[in-house]
Design an enzyme around this catalytic site. Structure first.
Site, PDB file in Angstrom:
ATOM      1  N   ASP A  19       0.789  -1.214  -0.113  1.00 21.22           N
ATOM      2  CA  ASP A  19      -0.026  -0.071  -0.019  1.00 21.22           C
ATOM      3  C   ASP A  19       0.922   1.240  -0.084  1.00 21.22           C
ATOM      4  O   ASP A  19       2.079   1.199   0.400  1.00 21.22           O
ATOM      5  CB  ASP A  19      -0.856  -0.095   1.350  1.00 21.22           C
ATOM      6  N   ASP A  21      -0.185   5.083   0.928  1.00 13.03           N
ATOM      7  CA  ASP A  21      -0.507   6.036   1.845  1.00 13.03           C
ATOM      8  C   ASP A  21      -0.411   5.327   3.238  1.00 13.03           C
ATOM      9  O   ASP A  21      -1.288   4.731   3.462  1.00 13.03           O
ATOM     10  CB  ASP A  21      -1.815   6.652   1.531  1.00 13.03           C
ATOM     11  N   GLY A  69      -8.289   3.782   2.864  1.00 17.99           N
ATOM     12  CA  GLY A  69      -8.024   2.560   2.157  1.00 17.99           C
ATOM     13  C   GLY A  69      -8.960   2.174   1.248  1.00 17.99           C
ATOM     14  O   GLY A  69      -8.557   1.340   0.303  1.00 17.99           O
TER      15      GLY A  69
END
Length: 252
Positions: A19, A21, A69
């Site tokens: 991922d 961020d 997310g």
């Protein structure tokens, strides 16, 4: 390939799916700030019109629970539903000033870019070290994010050349991939690298992202606890939880 245990992985893992961020860069905080600006402006205007008390967006709890997310429009829908607010969907072409799901999403997009361009992006030192170590042992690397500004953020962070594949919000939209907590974007990244889910590790700080890793039956799901939610990350499916990726590196 060298021994992948040097980067905290079990034997058989040959790809790392990160991922963006909150895992590679501290831009999750920037996203939270942008969401707070947009939602608070909307909620303040609504309170002025209805006479109801203004209850601000909590950039920790509300962000983690409803937004983090997820694809942008899903975040808008999820948070507004928590406040029993129903807005028209609108369309991608909506102005940031439009009172619609897409309008608020586009307003947040504008706020996020303003903050990035003003303040820049610096990657987490531990994450940068980890990415280089993973490359050194021959692992294939991808970035998987719901953000549509992956390219811009990686460039600002000086990480553009470190990954073999990217699946961002633009790719997800073009390919019709469901966002996290569905595993689709991570499965697509593994496919782009020529790997299976079982031979890939997912690295996530969001609860939705960890759920995606579990749903996709990935070989390992590594939770990165940036918000004091270690227990919840384990509950949602993380096999290992660290506060910084450097904790996974073998001592030199």
């Amino acid at each position: 390939m060298s021994d992948v245990t040097a980067v905290g992985l079990k034997s058989g893992i040959s790809a790392c799916l990160f991922d963006l961020d909150g895992v590679l860069t501290p831009t999750a905080r920037v996203h939270a700030q942008a969401w707070k600006k947009v939602f608070d402006e909307y909620l303040q205007a609504m309170a002025a019109n209805t006479g109801e008390p203004f209850r601000p967006f909590d950039e920790v709890n509300d962000y983690d629970t409803y937004v983090d997310g997820k694809p942008r429009e899903d975040g808008v829908r999820s948070f507004l539903a928590s406040r029993n607010i129903d807005l028209p969907e609108g369309s991608e072409s909506d102005s940031p000033e439009d009172k619609s799901v897409h309008g608020l999403g586009n307003r947040k997009d504008r706020a996020f870019l303003d903050l990035i361009r003003k303040n820049g992006v610096k990657p987490y030192d531990g994450s940068l070290r980890y990415v280089h170590a993973a490359r050194d042992v021959g692992l294939r690397l991808a970035v998987v994010t719901s953000s549509r500004h992956c390219t811009e953020v990686l460039k600002a962070a000086g990480m553009s050349d470190l990954f073999d594949a990217r699946v961002d919000g633009n790719v997800a939209g073009a390919e019709g991939l469901k966002g996290k907590p569905a595993p689709d974007t991570y499965l697509e990244a593994a496919k782009m690298l020529g790997k299976t889910a079982a031979s890939s590790a997912v690295y996530e700080d969001s609860l939705a992202g960890v759920e995606a890793g579990r749903a996709g039956a990935f070989g390992m799901v590594i939770g990165v606890d940036r918000a004091g939610q270690s227990a919840e990350l384990y509950k949602r499916g993380a096999n290992v939880v660290v506060t910084d990726l450097s904790e996974l590196l073998a001592p030199q």
